[in-house]
Design a protein around this motif. Structure first.
Motif, PDB file in Angstrom:
ATOM      1  N   SER A  10       0.824  -1.209   0.000  1.00 34.64           N
ATOM      2  CA  SER A  10       0.000   0.000   0.000  1.00 34.64           C
ATOM      3  C   SER A  10       0.855   1.255   0.000  1.00 34.64           C
ATOM      4  CB  SER A  10      -0.941  -0.002   1.213  1.00 34.64           C
ATOM      5  OG  SER A  10      -1.789  -1.128   1.182  1.00 34.64           O
ATOM      6  N   LEU A 270      -7.222   2.071  -1.565  1.00 32.99           N
ATOM      7  CA  LEU A 270      -7.699   1.053  -2.499  1.00 32.99           C
ATOM      8  C   LEU A 270      -6.849  -0.209  -2.413  1.00 32.99           C
ATOM      9  CD1 LEU A 270      -9.930   0.882  -4.710  1.00 32.99           C
ATOM     10  CD2 LEU A 270      -8.163   1.462  -6.366  1.00 32.99           C
ATOM     11  N   SER A 271      -5.572  -0.029  -2.101  1.00 32.28           N
ATOM     12  CA  SER A 271      -4.636  -1.145  -2.099  1.00 32.28           C
ATOM     13  C   SER A 271      -4.761  -2.023  -0.854  1.00 32.28           C
ATOM     14  CB  SER A 271      -3.206  -0.615  -2.220  1.00 32.28           C
ATOM     15  OG  SER A 271      -2.266  -1.662  -2.179  1.00 32.28           O
ATOM     16  N   ASP A 274      -7.547  -4.557  -0.985  1.00 33.36           N
ATOM     17  CA  ASP A 274      -7.257  -5.472  -2.091  1.00 33.36           C
ATOM     18  C   ASP A 274      -6.275  -6.547  -1.651  1.00 33.36           C
ATOM     19  OD1 ASP A 274      -7.349  -6.091  -5.071  1.00 33.36           O
ATOM     20  OD2 ASP A 274      -5.204  -5.766  -4.787  1.00 33.36           O
ATOM     21  N   ARG A 278      -7.300 -10.477  -0.869  1.00 36.00           N
ATOM     22  CA  ARG A 278      -6.672 -11.529  -1.686  1.00 36.00           C
ATOM     23  C   ARG A 278      -5.964 -12.552  -0.794  1.00 36.00           C
ATOM     24  NH1 ARG A 278      -7.048 -10.396  -7.019  1.00 36.00           N
ATOM     25  NH2 ARG A 278      -7.464  -8.202  -7.552  1.00 36.00           N
ATOM     26  N   GLU A 292     -11.242 -13.604  -7.559  1.00 39.92           N
ATOM     27  CA  GLU A 292     -10.440 -12.411  -7.814  1.00 39.92           C
ATOM     28  C   GLU A 292     -11.297 -11.265  -8.326  1.00 39.92           C
ATOM     29  OE1 GLU A 292      -7.031 -12.893 -10.209  1.00 39.92           O
ATOM     30  OE2 GLU A 292      -6.068 -14.363  -8.901  1.00 39.92           O
ATOM     31  N   VAL A 295     -13.070  -9.737  -5.398  1.00 43.04           N
ATOM     32  CA  VAL A 295     -12.136  -8.932  -4.600  1.00 43.04           C
ATOM     33  C   VAL A 295     -11.930  -7.574  -5.257  1.00 43.04           C
ATOM     34  CG1 VAL A 295      -9.738  -8.709  -3.847  1.00 43.04           C
ATOM     35  CG2 VAL A 295     -10.943 -10.874  -3.544  1.00 43.04           C
ATOM     36  N   GLY A 296     -11.735  -7.589  -6.573  1.00 44.79           N
ATOM     37  CA  GLY A 296     -11.532  -6.332  -7.294  1.00 44.79           C
ATOM     38  C   GLY A 296     -12.720  -5.406  -7.185  1.00 44.79           C
ATOM     39  N   THR A 298     -15.035  -5.519  -4.699  1.00 45.03           N
ATOM     40  CA  THR A 298     -15.279  -5.187  -3.291  1.00 45.03           C
ATOM     41  C   THR A 298     -14.405  -4.029  -2.823  1.00 45.03           C
ATOM     42  OG1 THR A 298     -15.881  -7.487  -2.819  1.00 45.03           O
ATOM     43  CG2 THR A 298     -15.277  -6.111  -0.944  1.00 45.03           C
ATOM     44  N   ARG A 299     -13.170  -3.968  -3.299  1.00 43.03           N
ATOM     45  CA  ARG A 299     -12.297  -2.876  -2.847  1.00 43.03           C
ATOM     46  C   ARG A 299     -12.847  -1.520  -3.287  1.00 43.03           C
ATOM     47  NH1 ARG A 299      -7.036  -2.384  -6.769  1.00 43.03           N
ATOM     48  NH2 ARG A 299      -8.102  -2.675  -8.756  1.00 43.03           N
TER      49      ARG A 299
END
Length: 330
Positions: A10, A270-271, A274, A278, A292, A295-296, A298-299
């Protein structure tokens, strides 16, 4: 879960090339929205022209890199003129509609097979960044470690150049907005009729702000093209403009450093989810059963909720002044 590893990733996003790109887009949007009250929903279109100006001139027409940069910035300024002339005398929503439509039209035209000989169509353009890379004092293949945060030499060189550009532009915006020109621009944002009654040409001031902000967006496109060493039309989607708007709102519109702080926090926040999601979804027995793709998505949902909460409790952003910022631009 590896919290330390998530923080390191991050932190890399906090100061990495993505944060620089969106900071440049947000600085241009700040001139449009924060200082002039213009709703530009097509900032990524200016970035597209900046990036493709570099790629087309160097690859398609075999011209030097510096000329491609100039052409890209000039094309972004010309787009601002073309869009501004018929819309800036009307309400703000007309400019918003025209800019978002223009950015999508440009993306579709540049990815069309009919333009393959010039733009590379869906394959894009690449191989034009060598003159920029050769200027780097860092070893391209080497990974540099800063307290566990690692960057390759090419990314580190792009960061040095990119953050230098951001600082120069922040100084430029500060000088502009603290000059008589900037004070008139703020007056236009607050009340166009009052500015006209004082003899100010509102259309000209708005056009100047649109062109300057658009060229800064074009510079963001130039930086992104040189940093990634490639240009693909599908990258320049409308969502990128809204990411830049999210960064601007997060940091605070009508402030010098708000767009920069917002872009850094945008990618940092955002990171973190993520990486953690993951990690939680990995392995044969995941803690959270998510794909995946989930996850993308949801962030962005989590970051969107955070920005919505911020808008409720601090609508001016982290650095903004509530008395100055108007979110219902006219």
């Amino acid at each position: 879960m590896d919290i330390i590893g998530a923080l390191q990733v991050s932190l890399a996003q906090l100061v990495g090339p993505s944060a620089i790109f969106y900071a440049l887009l947000a600085i241009g949007l700040n001139l449009h929205f924060g200082y002039a009250g213009l709703l530009n929903f097509g900032q990524i279109g200016f970035a597209l022209l900046g990036g493709y100006g570099v790629g087309i001139m160097t690859i398609t027409y075999q011209q030097p890199l510096w000329l491609g940069i100039i052409v890209g910035l000039a094309a972004a300024g010309l787009l601002a003129l073309v869009l501004g002339i018929p819309t800036l005398r009307l309400r703000a929503d007309y400019l918003a509609i025209v800019t978002i439509a223009a950015s999508e039209i440009l993306r579709l035209v540049f990815r069309s097979t009919a333009s393959d000989g010039v733009t590379g169509s869906t394959n894009g353009l690449f191989g034009f960044a060598d003159p920029f890379t050769r200027l780097s004092p860092f070893d391209s293949a080497k990974q540099y470690d800063f307290v566990g945060v690692k960057f390759y030499g090419d990314d580190l060189w792009a960061m040095v150049v990119g953050w230098s550009l951001v600082l120069v532009l922040c100084g430029f915006v500060y000088l502009l907005t603290h000059s008589p020109w900037g004070r008139v621009l703020k007056a236009v944002r607050e009340d166009e009729d009052a500015a006209r009654s004082l003899g100010k040409n509102v259309f000209v001031y708005k056009m100047q702000a649109l062109v300057l902000g658009g060229m800064i967006g074009g510079l963001g496109g130039v930086f992104n093209a040189l940093q990634t060493k490639s240009i693909n039309p599908d990258f320049y989607s409308t969502a990128q403009t809204f990411f830049a708007f999210g960064a601007l709102i997060l940091g605070g519109a009508a402030t010098v450093f708000g767009p920069v702080v917002g872009a850094m926090l945008f990618w940092f926040l955002l990171s973190i989810p993520d990486v953690l999601l993951r990690q939680a979804a990995a392995g044969p027995d995941p803690l959270i059963p998510m794909t995946e793709q989930q996850v993308g998505a949801t962030r962005f949902v989590l970051l969107g909720i955070l920005i919505a909460v911020l808008m409720i409790f601090r609508p001016q952003g982290l650095l903004g002044n509530k008395r100055e910022v108007q979110l219902d631009a006219k």
